[in-house]
Design a protein around this motif. Structure first.
Motif, mmCIF file in Angstrom:
data_model
loop_
_atom_site.group_PDB
_atom_site.id
_atom_site.type_symbol
_atom_site.label_atom_id
_atom_site.label_comp_id
_atom_site.label_asym_id
_atom_site.label_seq_id
_atom_site.Cartn_x
_atom_site.Cartn_y
_atom_site.Cartn_z
ATOM 1 N N TRP A 154 42.494 30.020 67.176
ATOM 2 C CA TRP A 154 42.909 31.429 67.229
ATOM 3 C C TRP A 154 44.290 31.564 67.851
ATOM 4 O O TRP A 154 45.101 32.379 67.403
ATOM 5 N N SER A 155 44.571 30.785 68.862
ATOM 6 C CA SER A 155 45.888 30.818 69.491
ATOM 7 C C SER A 155 46.966 30.364 68.515
ATOM 8 O O SER A 155 48.031 30.972 68.417
ATOM 9 N N SER A 156 46.678 29.310 67.780
ATOM 10 C CA SER A 156 47.630 28.813 66.792
ATOM 11 C C SER A 156 47.832 29.820 65.668
ATOM 12 O O SER A 156 48.966 30.061 65.231
ATOM 13 N N ALA A 157 46.744 30.419 65.215
ATOM 14 C CA ALA A 157 46.865 31.425 64.147
ATOM 15 C C ALA A 157 47.650 32.638 64.628
ATOM 16 O O ALA A 157 48.496 33.165 63.896
ATOM 17 N N GLY A 158 47.402 33.068 65.853
ATOM 18 C CA GLY A 158 48.147 34.209 66.401
ATOM 19 C C GLY A 158 49.622 33.907 66.559
ATOM 20 O O GLY A 158 50.484 34.744 66.257
ATOM 21 N N THR A 159 49.936 32.714 67.010
ATOM 22 C CA THR A 159 51.335 32.322 67.151
ATOM 23 C C THR A 159 52.007 32.240 65.790
ATOM 24 O O THR A 159 53.146 32.696 65.617
ATOM 25 N N SER A 160 51.316 31.667 64.822
ATOM 26 C CA SER A 160 51.884 31.580 63.470
ATOM 27 C C SER A 160 52.092 32.960 62.875
ATOM 28 O O SER A 160 53.134 33.232 62.263
ATOM 29 N N TRP A 161 51.135 33.865 63.061
ATOM 30 C CA TRP A 161 51.269 35.212 62.532
ATOM 31 C C TRP A 161 52.425 35.941 63.205
ATOM 32 O O TRP A 161 53.212 36.615 62.540
ATOM 33 N N ALA A 162 52.562 35.788 64.520
ATOM 34 C CA ALA A 162 53.642 36.467 65.240
ATOM 35 C C ALA A 162 55.008 35.947 64.807
ATOM 36 O O ALA A 162 55.941 36.711 64.631
#
Length: 171
Positions: A154-162
């Motif tokens: 989730w942290s990686s997905a959030g960083t990628s989305w941001a």
């Protein structure tokens, strides 16, 4: 060290000090790299892998004379440490991949939360040791693996989305 008896005093303190010394060595190498000192390439990965390997070795031999519950929680901790050593070593060979740092972060989170669990079990909770307790603790260890990997994903997905969203505004 007691020269009269030839025994090591408080061996747990020596083990913890040794472990902290190797992690301090890793921190010192990180500081040198941040200051742009002339150090070998990959020194930070090498010292981190070494620190984790020493941690695993100390925990492996920390089991002598312990009860079943204590042995189990330390073995589960070692199962979190060994892949961390391997992933850190692999990351040194391929530092530009995204997956290895994400996996290393999940393993570090697993290691840290399991250390916290070991502390609670050893110092605050009086567990009745039975085969059910040992099975239950093994099961909660797998839950921690799931939680650590989910949080990392989730942290990686959030960083990628941001980063993707901010890049879209630049166009």
């Amino acid at each position: 060290f007691d020269p009269m008896t030839g025994q090591v005093r408080i061996p747990q303190n020596w083990q913890h000090t040794t472990m902290y010394m190797f992690f301090a060595l890793n921190g010192f190498s990180d500081i040198l790299i941040a200051l742009r000192a002339p150090v070998p390439v990959g020194l930070d990965y090498a010292t981190m892998s070494l620190a984790c390997a020493v941690e695993g070795l100390l925990f492996f031999y920390h089991l002598h004379g312990r009860g079943n519950l204590d042995v189990l929680v330390h073995q589960l901790l070692i199962l979190a440490i060994v892949p961390g050593v391997a992933v850190t070593a692999l990351e040194a060979r391929n530092p530009h991949t995204v997956y290895l740092p994400m996996l290393r972060a999940a393993l570090a989170l697993l290691n840290g939360t399991w250390l916290w669990q070991v502390r609670c079990l050893n110092y605050f909770l009086c567990w009745l040791v039975s085969s059910y307790t040992l099975r239950f603790l093994t099961m909660t260890g797998t839950w921690r693996i799931r939680k650590a990997s989910s949080l990392s994903q989730w942290s990686s997905a959030g960083t990628s989305w941001a980063s993707f969203s901010s890049c879209m505004w630049c166009m």
